[in-house]
Design a protein around this motif. Structure first.
Motif, PDB file in Angstrom:
ATOM      1  N   ARG A 147       2.267  -1.143  10.493  1.00 11.45           N
ATOM      2  CA  ARG A 147       1.215  -2.129  10.250  1.00 11.45           C
ATOM      3  C   ARG A 147       0.326  -2.272  11.482  1.00 11.45           C
ATOM      4  O   ARG A 147       0.818  -2.420  12.598  1.00 11.45           O
ATOM      5  CB  ARG A 147       1.845  -3.470   9.890  1.00 11.45           C
ATOM      6  CG  ARG A 147       0.897  -4.465   9.272  1.00 11.45           C
ATOM      7  CD  ARG A 147       1.630  -5.707   8.826  1.00 11.45           C
ATOM      8  NE  ARG A 147       1.963  -5.663   7.405  1.00 11.45           N
ATOM      9  CZ  ARG A 147       3.205  -5.676   6.922  1.00 11.45           C
ATOM     10  NH1 ARG A 147       4.234  -5.695   7.728  1.00 11.45           N
ATOM     11  NH2 ARG A 147       3.411  -5.656   5.613  1.00 11.45           N
ATOM     12  N   GLN A 158      -6.401 -12.423  -5.375  1.00  8.71           N
ATOM     13  CA  GLN A 158      -6.186 -12.430  -3.928  1.00  8.71           C
ATOM     14  C   GLN A 158      -6.178 -11.008  -3.366  1.00  8.71           C
ATOM     15  O   GLN A 158      -6.738 -10.733  -2.320  1.00  8.71           O
ATOM     16  CB  GLN A 158      -4.842 -13.096  -3.605  1.00  8.71           C
ATOM     17  CG  GLN A 158      -4.859 -14.608  -3.684  1.00  8.71           C
ATOM     18  CD  GLN A 158      -3.457 -15.186  -3.676  1.00  8.71           C
ATOM     19  OE1 GLN A 158      -2.470 -14.476  -3.410  1.00  8.71           O
ATOM     20  NE2 GLN A 158      -3.349 -16.467  -3.952  1.00  8.71           N
ATOM     21  N   THR A 218     -10.523 -10.629   2.550  1.00  7.28           N
ATOM     22  CA  THR A 218     -10.374 -11.635   3.610  1.00  7.28           C
ATOM     23  C   THR A 218      -9.122 -12.478   3.434  1.00  7.28           C
ATOM     24  O   THR A 218      -8.768 -13.245   4.321  1.00  7.28           O
ATOM     25  CB  THR A 218     -11.587 -12.581   3.639  1.00  7.28           C
ATOM     26  OG1 THR A 218     -11.614 -13.345   2.421  1.00  7.28           O
ATOM     27  CG2 THR A 218     -12.882 -11.807   3.791  1.00  7.28           C
ATOM     28  N   HIS A 219      -8.445 -12.331   2.311  1.00  8.55           N
ATOM     29  CA  HIS A 219      -7.259 -13.168   2.075  1.00  8.55           C
ATOM     30  C   HIS A 219      -6.146 -12.740   3.019  1.00  8.55           C
ATOM     31  O   HIS A 219      -5.884 -11.543   3.187  1.00  8.55           O
ATOM     32  CB  HIS A 219      -6.804 -13.027   0.624  1.00  8.55           C
ATOM     33  CG  HIS A 219      -5.829 -14.093   0.210  1.00  8.55           C
ATOM     34  ND1 HIS A 219      -4.478 -14.022   0.510  1.00  8.55           N
ATOM     35  CD2 HIS A 219      -6.014 -15.265  -0.447  1.00  8.55           C
ATOM     36  CE1 HIS A 219      -3.877 -15.095   0.040  1.00  8.55           C
ATOM     37  NE2 HIS A 219      -4.785 -15.865  -0.536  1.00  8.55           N
ATOM     38  N   PRO A 220      -5.461 -13.705   3.646  1.00  7.15           N
ATOM     39  CA  PRO A 220      -4.421 -13.357   4.630  1.00  7.15           C
ATOM     40  C   PRO A 220      -3.337 -12.461   4.053  1.00  7.15           C
ATOM     41  O   PRO A 220      -2.863 -11.539   4.726  1.00  7.15           O
ATOM     42  CB  PRO A 220      -3.842 -14.728   5.035  1.00  7.15           C
ATOM     43  CG  PRO A 220      -4.927 -15.698   4.737  1.00  7.15           C
ATOM     44  CD  PRO A 220      -5.683 -15.154   3.556  1.00  7.15           C
ATOM     45  N   TRP A 221      -2.955 -12.710   2.807  1.00  5.26           N
ATOM     46  CA  TRP A 221      -1.902 -11.883   2.220  1.00  5.26           C
ATOM     47  C   TRP A 221      -2.385 -10.440   2.094  1.00  5.26           C
ATOM     48  O   TRP A 221      -1.663  -9.499   2.413  1.00  5.26           O
ATOM     49  CB  TRP A 221      -1.525 -12.438   0.845  1.00  5.26           C
ATOM     50  CG  TRP A 221      -0.201 -11.929   0.354  1.00  5.26           C
ATOM     51  CD1 TRP A 221       1.003 -12.553   0.431  1.00  5.26           C
ATOM     52  CD2 TRP A 221       0.044 -10.659  -0.275  1.00  5.26           C
ATOM     53  NE1 TRP A 221       1.998 -11.769  -0.115  1.00  5.26           N
ATOM     54  CE2 TRP A 221       1.437 -10.596  -0.550  1.00  5.26           C
ATOM     55  CE3 TRP A 221      -0.754  -9.584  -0.624  1.00  5.26           C
ATOM     56  CZ2 TRP A 221       2.018  -9.499  -1.157  1.00  5.26           C
ATOM     57  CZ3 TRP A 221      -0.166  -8.476  -1.225  1.00  5.26           C
ATOM     58  CH2 TRP A 221       1.207  -8.452  -1.485  1.00  5.26           C
ATOM     59  N   THR A 222      -3.628 -10.286   1.655  1.00  2.54           N
ATOM     60  CA  THR A 222      -4.207  -8.950   1.476  1.00  2.54           C
ATOM     61  C   THR A 222      -4.302  -8.217   2.803  1.00  2.54           C
ATOM     62  O   THR A 222      -3.961  -7.038   2.898  1.00  2.54           O
ATOM     63  CB  THR A 222      -5.596  -9.069   0.841  1.00  2.54           C
ATOM     64  OG1 THR A 222      -5.459  -9.722  -0.417  1.00  2.54           O
ATOM     65  CG2 THR A 222      -6.255  -7.712   0.646  1.00  2.54           C
ATOM     66  N   LYS A 223      -4.739  -8.925   3.833  1.00  2.00           N
ATOM     67  CA  LYS A 223      -4.874  -8.296   5.153  1.00  2.00           C
ATOM     68  C   LYS A 223      -3.525  -7.788   5.639  1.00  2.00           C
ATOM     69  O   LYS A 223      -3.437  -6.791   6.342  1.00  2.00           O
ATOM     70  CB  LYS A 223      -5.415  -9.314   6.157  1.00  2.00           C
ATOM     71  CG  LYS A 223      -6.890  -9.599   6.050  1.00  2.00           C
ATOM     72  CD  LYS A 223      -7.279 -10.574   7.139  1.00  2.00           C
ATOM     73  CE  LYS A 223      -8.751 -10.856   7.103  1.00  2.00           C
ATOM     74  NZ  LYS A 223      -9.142 -11.844   8.141  1.00  2.00           N
ATOM     75  N   HIS A 224      -2.455  -8.473   5.223  1.00  2.42           N
ATOM     76  CA  HIS A 224      -1.123  -8.123   5.708  1.00  2.42           C
ATOM     77  C   HIS A 224      -0.467  -7.025   4.874  1.00  2.42           C
ATOM     78  O   HIS A 224       0.210  -6.152   5.402  1.00  2.42           O
ATOM     79  CB  HIS A 224      -0.240  -9.385   5.677  1.00  2.42           C
ATOM     80  CG  HIS A 224       1.023  -9.260   6.466  1.00  2.42           C
ATOM     81  ND1 HIS A 224       1.044  -9.136   7.840  1.00  2.42           N
ATOM     82  CD2 HIS A 224       2.311  -9.232   6.074  1.00  2.42           C
ATOM     83  CE1 HIS A 224       2.289  -9.037   8.264  1.00  2.42           C
ATOM     84  NE2 HIS A 224       3.084  -9.091   7.217  1.00  2.42           N
ATOM     85  N   HIS A 225      -0.693  -7.051   3.574  1.00  2.00           N
ATOM     86  CA  HIS A 225       0.074  -6.151   2.688  1.00  2.00           C
ATOM     87  C   HIS A 225      -0.740  -5.024   2.067  1.00  2.00           C
ATOM     88  O   HIS A 225      -0.181  -3.973   1.775  1.00  2.00           O
ATOM     89  CB  HIS A 225       0.713  -6.966   1.557  1.00  2.00           C
ATOM     90  CG  HIS A 225       1.822  -7.850   2.023  1.00  2.00           C
ATOM     91  ND1 HIS A 225       3.081  -7.385   2.322  1.00  2.00           N
ATOM     92  CD2 HIS A 225       1.857  -9.177   2.262  1.00  2.00           C
ATOM     93  CE1 HIS A 225       3.844  -8.396   2.722  1.00  2.00           C
ATOM     94  NE2 HIS A 225       3.126  -9.489   2.701  1.00  2.00           N
ATOM     95  N   ALA A 280      -4.395  -4.120   2.965  1.00  2.00           N
ATOM     96  CA  ALA A 280      -5.691  -4.288   3.620  1.00  2.00           C
ATOM     97  C   ALA A 280      -6.723  -3.327   3.037  1.00  2.00           C
ATOM     98  O   ALA A 280      -6.416  -2.170   2.730  1.00  2.00           O
ATOM     99  CB  ALA A 280      -5.549  -4.050   5.122  1.00  2.00           C
TER     100      ALA A 280
END
Lengths: 262, 161
Positions: free
Chosen positions: A184, A151, A156-163, A165
């Motif tokens: 952030r 991930q 593009t994974h939401p977790w990656t985009k948040h933590h 990127a």
């Protein structure tokens, strides 16, 4: 860098010192390595009741441990290593690795360099792409099955985009002097795969690894980050170019201003 | 090393082991401008801690004292000696190195800046620095001569004629 060059994993080591941050839950105190509160690390323990450790450590632990069905004894936290040599990382990680990890736990590796030119050379989108690509290749070779690892390599994974990127913000990050938990989304956000925290720690931080369930895989992953970095620096051959700023002279200004009063 | 030139401002920036190497060469009029308006007083780096003298450089790294931040609708800074070349927070371009003592001497002056920077940022910065340095030159250094004439039209004389 004078003297004999150190070779690690088949490549010249250009990393001066490293640091590792482990997030998770521990069942024991790690001597010499205090727990640091980290609000992002969470274990969904039902109705947790904490009490002060009677041994005088000042730490809180679960009151009804060990009957609590495998939850961490001590409040989830992080442990941050002292600065150490690349070759000392494995021993430290084996000593300090937590018993409990989950998807909220990250494994962060910091690298400092003998000179700033090497640091600057890592400030490129090319290095970001390289480290993601090389970690992906390593994961395939090692047949990593941990979804959280994959991930973090998926931009593009939401977790990656948040933590973590996959965004290049090196120049803004490198001047940030204090950790900013509200950065952030800004041009200086620390929540990127590579965080260039030069002004704060003098390091490049890789935030793209999860806390693996086993310490062996975690050690290999961290060492892979160091190897990829050293390999990248060893391939740079071109001389540094300079930029020139020139202001040309202009002809003097002549101007006449007249007013007629009636 | 910057060759002798008649360019009002000539700056070279390069990455190296210490971070960045900056060479500044200006015409005497630019250095005289800061010397005059700073009272002719020299000062070491005052604001930040990133600028360092090159080892082996005999002349101490000094700057003309200057207290007015020249910024007419332009985002540059003339006060932040020793700070980053792009000031964190404001994002203003730091042109205070133009105040370097000896910048108008042959070869200019070179010093180290303990800052890391990507190549892309260096290119962007150079472009912006060029425009802002040009603005400073046109606003404060370029010779300007104005003739102001006020005349009186005598209507009574016109009518008498």
């Amino acid at each position: 860098m004078g003297g004999r060059r150190e070779i690690i994993d088949g490549v010249v080591n250009r990393i001066a010192l490293v640091g590792v941050e482990l997030e998770g839950g521990w069942d024991r105190i790690v001597p010499g390595n205090p727990f640091i509160h980290d609000g992002s690390v969470r274990f969904d323990i039902p109705n947790p009741r904490y009490t002060m450790d009677p041994s005088g450590s000042g730490l809180e632990y679960l009151k009804d441990y060990p009957e609590n069905k495998g939850w961490p004894r001590y409040k989830p936290a992080e442990i941050v290593s002292q600065t150490m040599r690349v070759t000392d990382v494995e021993a430290w990680m084996r000593l300090a690795y937590p018993e409990h990890v989950n998807e909220t736990c990250g494994l962060h590796a910091h690298m400092s360099f003998h000179n700033k030119l090497n640091y600057s050379r890592l400030m490129s989108t090319d290095f970001l792409e390289t480290i993601v690509r090389e970690l992906r290749a390593w994961g395939e070779r090692e047949k990593i099955e941990d979804d959280r690892f994959w991930q973090r390599l998926d931009p593009t994974h939401p977790w990656t985009k948040h933590h973590c990127a996959h965004v290049f913000l090196a120049d803004g990050q490198s001047t940030v002097k204090k950790k900013d938990f509200s950065s952030r989304g800004s041009s200086r956000s620390r929540y990127t795969f590579l965080n260039y925290c030069m002004a704060q720690h003098g390091t490049v931080e890789c935030r793209g690894l999860p806390m693996f369930r086993d310490v062996e895989t975690a050690v290999k992953a961290v060492q892979q980050v160091f190897t990829i970095t050293n390999r990248y620096l060893s391939k740079i051959r071109q001389r540094e170019r300079s930029v020139r700023v020139q202001v040309a002279a202009s002809e003097p200004v002549y101007q006449e201003i007249s007013r007629i009063v009636i | 090393m910057v060759e002798c030139s008649t360019l009002p401002v000539d700056v070279m920036l390069r990455r190296d082991r210490d971070g960045l190497k900056l060479t500044v060469k200006v015409i005497p009029e630019v250095e005289e401008f800061f010397k005059k308006w700073g009272g002719g007083v020299e000062t070491p780096v005052t604001h930040g801690r990133l600028w360092r003298q090159i080892p082996g450089d005999k002349a101490p790294l000094r700057f003309w004292t200057f207290e007015r931040n020249l910024r007419i609708e332009q985002n540059y800074d003339m006060l932040s000696l020793g700070a980053e070349l792009v000031l964190p927070g404001t994002g203003y371009t730091n042109l205070s190195f133009l105040r370097t003592v000896g910048a108008s001497a042959e070869g200019g002056r070179t010093f180290a800046i303990e800052q890391v920077m990507s190549i892309a940022e260096m290119d962007t910065l150079a472009n912006r620095m060029g425009k802002l340095a040009e603005h400073f030159y046109l606003a404060y250094i370029q010779p300007a001569n104005y003739r102001v004439f006020v005349g009186v039209l005598d209507l009574g004389r016109e009518m008498r004629q």
